[in-house]
Design a protein around this motif. Structure first.
Motif, PDB file in Angstrom:
ATOM      1  N   LEU A  23       0.831  -1.200   0.000  1.00 20.74           N
ATOM      2  CA  LEU A  23       0.000   0.000   0.000  1.00 20.74           C
ATOM      3  C   LEU A  23       0.867   1.252   0.000  1.00 20.74           C
ATOM      4  N   TYR A  24       1.907   1.281   0.841  1.00 19.04           N
ATOM      5  CA  TYR A  24       2.822   2.422   0.875  1.00 19.04           C
ATOM      6  C   TYR A  24       3.525   2.610  -0.470  1.00 19.04           C
ATOM      7  N   LYS A  25       4.000   1.515  -1.070  1.00 20.18           N
ATOM      8  CA  LYS A  25       4.692   1.588  -2.363  1.00 20.18           C
ATOM      9  C   LYS A  25       3.738   2.148  -3.432  1.00 20.18           C
ATOM     10  N   THR A  26       2.492   1.726  -3.394  1.00 18.08           N
ATOM     11  CA  THR A  26       1.492   2.198  -4.353  1.00 18.08           C
ATOM     12  C   THR A  26       1.281   3.701  -4.198  1.00 18.08           C
ATOM     13  N   GLU A  27       1.179   4.159  -2.960  1.00 19.12           N
ATOM     14  CA  GLU A  27       1.023   5.604  -2.688  1.00 19.12           C
ATOM     15  C   GLU A  27       2.254   6.382  -3.137  1.00 19.12           C
ATOM     16  N   GLU A  28       3.451   5.870  -2.822  1.00 15.38           N
ATOM     17  CA  GLU A  28       4.697   6.542  -3.204  1.00 15.38           C
ATOM     18  C   GLU A  28       4.796   6.742  -4.713  1.00 15.38           C
ATOM     19  N   GLU A  29       4.327   5.757  -5.462  1.00 16.49           N
ATOM     20  CA  GLU A  29       4.395   5.827  -6.928  1.00 16.49           C
ATOM     21  C   GLU A  29       3.251   6.642  -7.534  1.00 16.49           C
ATOM     22  N   GLY A  30       2.320   7.115  -6.704  1.00 14.68           N
ATOM     23  CA  GLY A  30       1.190   7.898  -7.188  1.00 14.68           C
ATOM     24  C   GLY A  30       0.194   7.080  -7.994  1.00 14.68           C
ATOM     25  N   CYS A  31       0.053   5.810  -7.653  1.00 17.38           N
ATOM     26  CA  CYS A  31      -0.809   4.902  -8.405  1.00 17.38           C
ATOM     27  C   CYS A  31      -2.188   4.760  -7.760  1.00 17.38           C
ATOM     28  N   LYS A  32      -3.177   4.478  -8.591  1.00 15.87           N
ATOM     29  CA  LYS A  32      -4.538   4.230  -8.122  1.00 15.87           C
ATOM     30  C   LYS A  32      -4.741   2.778  -7.720  1.00 15.87           C
ATOM     31  N   ALA A  33      -3.880   1.890  -8.225  1.00 15.56           N
ATOM     32  CA  ALA A  33      -4.027   0.461  -7.953  1.00 15.56           C
ATOM     33  C   ALA A  33      -2.670  -0.213  -8.005  1.00 15.56           C
ATOM     34  N   ALA A  34      -2.575  -1.341  -7.297  1.00 13.36           N
ATOM     35  CA  ALA A  34      -1.413  -2.217  -7.389  1.00 13.36           C
ATOM     36  C   ALA A  34      -1.916  -3.611  -7.713  1.00 13.36           C
ATOM     37  N   LEU A  35      -1.339  -4.205  -8.750  1.00  8.10           N
ATOM     38  CA  LEU A  35      -1.638  -5.578  -9.116  1.00  8.10           C
ATOM     39  C   LEU A  35      -0.440  -6.412  -8.688  1.00  8.10           C
ATOM     40  N   PHE A  36      -0.693  -7.497  -7.946  1.00  4.58           N
ATOM     41  CA  PHE A  36       0.393  -8.311  -7.411  1.00  4.58           C
ATOM     42  C   PHE A  36       0.018  -9.786  -7.433  1.00  4.58           C
ATOM     43  N   GLY A  37       0.991 -10.630  -7.190  1.00  4.26           N
ATOM     44  CA  GLY A  37       0.785 -12.075  -7.143  1.00  4.26           C
ATOM     45  C   GLY A  37       1.415 -12.655  -5.891  1.00  4.26           C
ATOM     46  N   HIS A  38       2.205 -13.706  -6.070  1.00  2.22           N
ATOM     47  CA  HIS A  38       3.020 -14.347  -5.051  1.00  2.22           C
ATOM     48  C   HIS A  38       2.254 -15.258  -4.096  1.00  2.22           C
ATOM     49  N   THR A  39       1.061 -14.916  -3.686  1.00  5.01           N
ATOM     50  CA  THR A  39       0.343 -15.720  -2.693  1.00  5.01           C
ATOM     51  C   THR A  39      -0.438 -16.875  -3.308  1.00  5.01           C
ATOM     52  N   HIS A  40      -0.681 -16.836  -4.608  1.00  4.96           N
ATOM     53  CA  HIS A  40      -1.494 -17.823  -5.333  1.00  4.96           C
ATOM     54  C   HIS A  40      -2.951 -17.794  -4.872  1.00  4.96           C
ATOM     55  N   GLU A  41      -3.344 -16.743  -4.183  1.00  9.96           N
ATOM     56  CA  GLU A  41      -4.710 -16.606  -3.672  1.00  9.96           C
ATOM     57  C   GLU A  41      -5.289 -15.278  -4.165  1.00  9.96           C
ATOM     58  N   PRO A  42      -6.493 -15.316  -4.752  1.00  8.29           N
ATOM     59  CA  PRO A  42      -7.090 -14.074  -5.245  1.00  8.29           C
ATOM     60  C   PRO A  42      -7.443 -13.114  -4.115  1.00  8.29           C
ATOM     61  N   TYR A  43      -7.338 -11.824  -4.416  1.00 11.07           N
ATOM     62  CA  TYR A  43      -7.633 -10.799  -3.414  1.00 11.07           C
ATOM     63  C   TYR A  43      -8.056  -9.513  -4.109  1.00 11.07           C
ATOM     64  N   TYR A  44      -9.047  -8.851  -3.538  1.00 11.55           N
ATOM     65  CA  TYR A  44      -9.463  -7.528  -3.990  1.00 11.55           C
ATOM     66  C   TYR A  44      -9.730  -6.693  -2.743  1.00 11.55           C
ATOM     67  N   GLY A  45      -9.041  -5.559  -2.617  1.00 11.70           N
ATOM     68  CA  GLY A  45      -9.272  -4.670  -1.487  1.00 11.70           C
ATOM     69  C   GLY A  45      -9.146  -3.224  -1.919  1.00 11.70           C
ATOM     70  N   ASN A  46      -9.980  -2.368  -1.313  1.00 10.75           N
ATOM     71  CA  ASN A  46      -9.946  -0.941  -1.615  1.00 10.75           C
ATOM     72  C   ASN A  46      -9.670  -0.204  -0.309  1.00 10.75           C
ATOM     73  N   PHE A  47      -8.559   0.526  -0.289  1.00  5.36           N
ATOM     74  CA  PHE A  47      -8.122   1.241   0.901  1.00  5.36           C
ATOM     75  C   PHE A  47      -8.124   2.734   0.600  1.00  5.36           C
ATOM     76  N   ASP A  48      -9.193   3.418   0.978  1.00  6.95           N
ATOM     77  CA  ASP A  48      -9.322   4.855   0.733  1.00  6.95           C
ATOM     78  C   ASP A  48      -9.038   5.223  -0.714  1.00  6.95           C
ATOM     79  N   GLY A  49      -9.585   4.439  -1.625  1.00  7.83           N
ATOM     80  CA  GLY A  49      -9.454   4.736  -3.045  1.00  7.83           C
ATOM     81  C   GLY A  49      -8.281   4.089  -3.739  1.00  7.83           C
ATOM     82  N   ILE A  50      -7.410   3.388  -3.014  1.00 14.01           N
ATOM     83  CA  ILE A  50      -6.306   2.655  -3.630  1.00 14.01           C
ATOM     84  C   ILE A  50      -6.670   1.179  -3.627  1.00 14.01           C
TER      85      ILE A  50
END
Length: 186
Positions: free
Chosen positions: A93-120
């Motif tokens: 979340l911090y890295k996404t904010e630092e880069e000025g991005c609206k979203a971060a797409l990631f993997g690694h866990t092999h488990e699907p996830y969708y979360g919205n944190f104050d618009g990110i």
């Protein structure tokens, strides 16, 4: 624009290739690592643009993070191992904010996830080839419409390789999924 979002294919691209060709009218693929070579193979095999990053199983050179500029805003692409996403999403979340991005797409866990944190939005498509915790194989869909990002997770019941085509996806995501993932906000 509509993208197929994949992660953690680990050398097995048959399902991803069939999915791209048979299920959706995708404009390209986003591959979030493990195995970045799969991204290159899909790009060559399907003749489409593939935006990719390296995962923890990808040695050699390549990008660990990538910012994708879209009409809907900037999107951070990462595998997530450097942000320790198996323990917490805070660093991501911090890295996404630092880069000025609206979203971060990631993997690694092999488990699907969708979360919205104050618009990110933090989004993990899961894995088509090695899902964890008894889940069905999953992937993501990113649609950019009217300057907005729309992300959803889709699950597939797959026939054995060489069998029937995959069933139409069971898509989950959006407002209700967001409420459930952030239930402390009720």
């Amino acid at each position: 624009m509509k993208y197929l979002v994949l992660s953690d294919t680990h050398g097995k691209i048959n399902r991803a290739s069939r999915l791209y060709q048979e299920v959706g009218d995708f404009d390209g693929i986003i591959h979030l690592g493990d195995n970045e070579g799969d991204a290159r193979a899909l790009e060559s095999q399907l003749g489409t643009d593939v935006f990719s990053v390296k995962g923890n199983m990808d040695g050699g050179v390549g990008e660990l993070h990538r910012v994708l500029e879209t009409e809907g805003g900037k999107i951070l692409l990462t595998h997530g191992h450097r942000e320790d996403v198996k323990s917490s999403l805070q660093r991501l979340l911090y890295k996404t904010e630092e880069e000025g991005c609206k979203a971060a797409l990631f993997g690694h866990t092999h488990e699907p996830y969708y979360g919205n944190f104050d618009g990110i939005v933090l989004f993990n498509p899961g894995s088509l080839t090695l899902p964890r915790a008894g889940r069905l194989p999953s992937y993501g869909i990113l649609e950019i419409k009217n300057g907005e990002l729309h992300l959803s997770i889709a699950y597939c019941q797959w026939a054995e390789e060489g069998g029937n085509s995959p069933k139409k996806p069971d898509i989950q995501g959006g407002y209700l999924k967001d409420l459930l993932n952030n239930s402390d906000r009720f």
